[in-house]
Scaffold this active site. Structure first.
Site, PDB file in Angstrom:
ATOM      1  CD  GLU A 139      -6.199   4.407   3.906  1.00 55.24           C
ATOM      2  OE1 GLU A 139      -7.363   4.822   3.683  1.00 55.24           O
ATOM      3  OE2 GLU A 139      -5.253   5.161   4.207  1.00 55.24           O
ATOM      4  CB  THR A 166      -7.353  10.291  -3.167  1.00 59.32           C
ATOM      5  OG1 THR A 166      -7.555  10.784  -1.848  1.00 59.32           O
ATOM      6  CG2 THR A 166      -6.007   9.591  -3.226  1.00 59.32           C
TER       7      THR A 166
END
Lengths: 309, 309
Positions: free
Chosen positions: B131, B184
């Site tokens: 991530e 994002t």
């Protein structure tokens, strides 16, 4: 047979529980307020006597109990009136829901005399009128547990939605009430009106952890979740010796500890009576070395809120 | 007998669930990524093939799976290497944890080949390295449910503390993934860095309500708690037709609905398979009238996360 008199009690409460600012409240076993209420046909509210506290007004427009009973009388039949004797067991300005307990007792007692015409939800709304008078904001985080007992969540104010959370059997609470007063308005005013998003995320991670810990009866998780990144960093400075008191609680085995409501009382959650006794002792010793007079209480979370006595 | 090859899957996940921004995640039954991993003595990580997606780099320093496996190889014995074939069932940029699923699959598969030397906690930490590569922040709200299944809470990052929440039996999730992409970084950048304290209180009241609803299996409470005062008001504008889609979900009987992760996917929680089917139908009809291509998924919350197949 219509009842004309009741005698009720409502307990002190610890709001916030560190991570649950403005939404969580917990009912204590002690101290508590006692209220004797008489139903009259006068159409007015009379506060006949206030015992145990010389600073509260007997003018029903300036008294928490008066505000609640006036609102109820307005909703009830014409001519409904009340005569009150209030026995304050909880000192005003203590941070353990003194006004909330009086308001809850008044709403509960009136509902008993009026043959239970109000739902618990309505009783909370009436009791909130007392909080509006006391602090300018009709908050529910003290009156809800004072009325319902246990640990309550104010999920939402618009509409009001109160959730009773599961309470683990062995959950005890210790409260130290230093003999100083913090005005709720000062404790409010010291808070930032905006907080960093990162801080909010940390706070709600802990609150979710606390609720999960209560339901799963995971005492360690409850303890780990008792962290406050919002109010405590600002308010700790208002409470002389707060950090030492909190450290003493943890060193004595408390699951966690923090400021009760807007202070100056400090609460600690513990697992079981023995641990609570140790924590009460440890916190009391820390207080004595600080030289400030105080009261100390311990009890399991009270499953009952306002009730007849 | 040492195993040299494994084939694993890890599911898509819905993070945030409206009120749990950055802390809550839920494992879906579908879609999912599949990863075939071979243990080699090369001391390097080789991404041999990526199926189902032409945009991801096979350079292990630029790929989520590569980042996870490189971190694991560094911690394992000298000479530990991996050869990977990745089959992407979850499209990148969908808002349902595409990178998180790949990262979770990689950590889980490597641990299997290394005879389970890592704890689930360590696997989550390794997956978070994926991530970190994908989004610049090592968040855990997708990798935790992708690894563990169910609904997870990131109570804290420092130290990392993941709590598995109770999942009611009949809780189903519907996801609509519009064929558009939201970066994002854009969805993050649009958020205010500070939020009003009042807003934060509303948000954490709902999150506490959601957790209480999950444990008490109170589906109405779950639904009432699915409100987002923080991210949704900012991000809804990035998703064409979001409000109509959410309205269609509620009109079809969903408990609640909101943006999955940073979008563009939209999730709805439902009680039971029949209701989920109705909601999927209603949301699909709303999408069709908007004229944007989409995928639709429905499943119970997956009790399992990453697993051998």
């Amino acid at each position: 047979m219509d009842q004309k008199n009741v005698r009720v009690m409502a307990p002190a409460t610890v709001s916030n529980l560190s991570c649950g600012f403005d939404v969580i409240g917990l009912a204590l076993g002690e101290p508590y307020d006692i209220l004797e209420l008489e139903l009259t046909g006068s159409g007015t509210v009379e506060i006949a006597e206030i015992r145990g506290c010389s600073t509260l007004s007997r003018d029903p427009r300036k008294n928490v109990v008066g505000a609640v009973l006036r609102a109820i009388a307005e909703r009830a039949d014409n001519g409904t009136g009340f005569r009150v004797v209030l026995e304050k067991g909880i000192r005003p300005g203590s941070g353990i829901g003194s006004s909330g307990a009086s308001a809850a007792a008044a709403a509960f007692a009136a509902n008993e005399l009026l043959e239970g015409i109000f739902t618990p939800h309505e009783m909370i709304l009436f009791a909130m009128e007392g909080e509006r008078l006391a602090s300018g904001a009709a908050h529910a985080d003290n009156v809800a547990p004072a009325l319902l007992g246990g640990i309550t969540l104010v999920r939402s104010y618009e509409p009001l939605d109160i959730v009773q959370l599961h309470v683990p059997d062995e959950l005890w609470c210790v409260v130290i009430h230093p003999d100083t007063e913090i005005k709720t308005s000062v404790a409010r005013g010291i808070l930032d009106k905006h907080i960093p998003l990162d801080t909010a995320v940390k706070q709600w991670g802990n609150l979710a952890g606390l609720v999960a810990g209560l339901y799963s009866e995971d005492y360690d998780l409850i303890g780990r979740s008792l962290a406050d990144f919002v109010a405590e960093p600002k308010r700790a400075g208002l409470i002389s010796g707060f950090h030492e008191l909190r450290a003493a609680a943890l060193a004595s085995g408390a699951l966690g500890a923090g400021i009760s409501g807007s202070g100056p009382s400090v609460f600690a959650l513990c697992r079981g009576a023995e641990s609570a006794a140790e924590v009460k002792l440890g916190m009391s010793e820390a207080m004595r070395s600080g030289g400030i007079a105080f009261d100390a209480y311990m009890s399991p979370v009270s499953p009952a809120g306002a009730r007849l006595i």
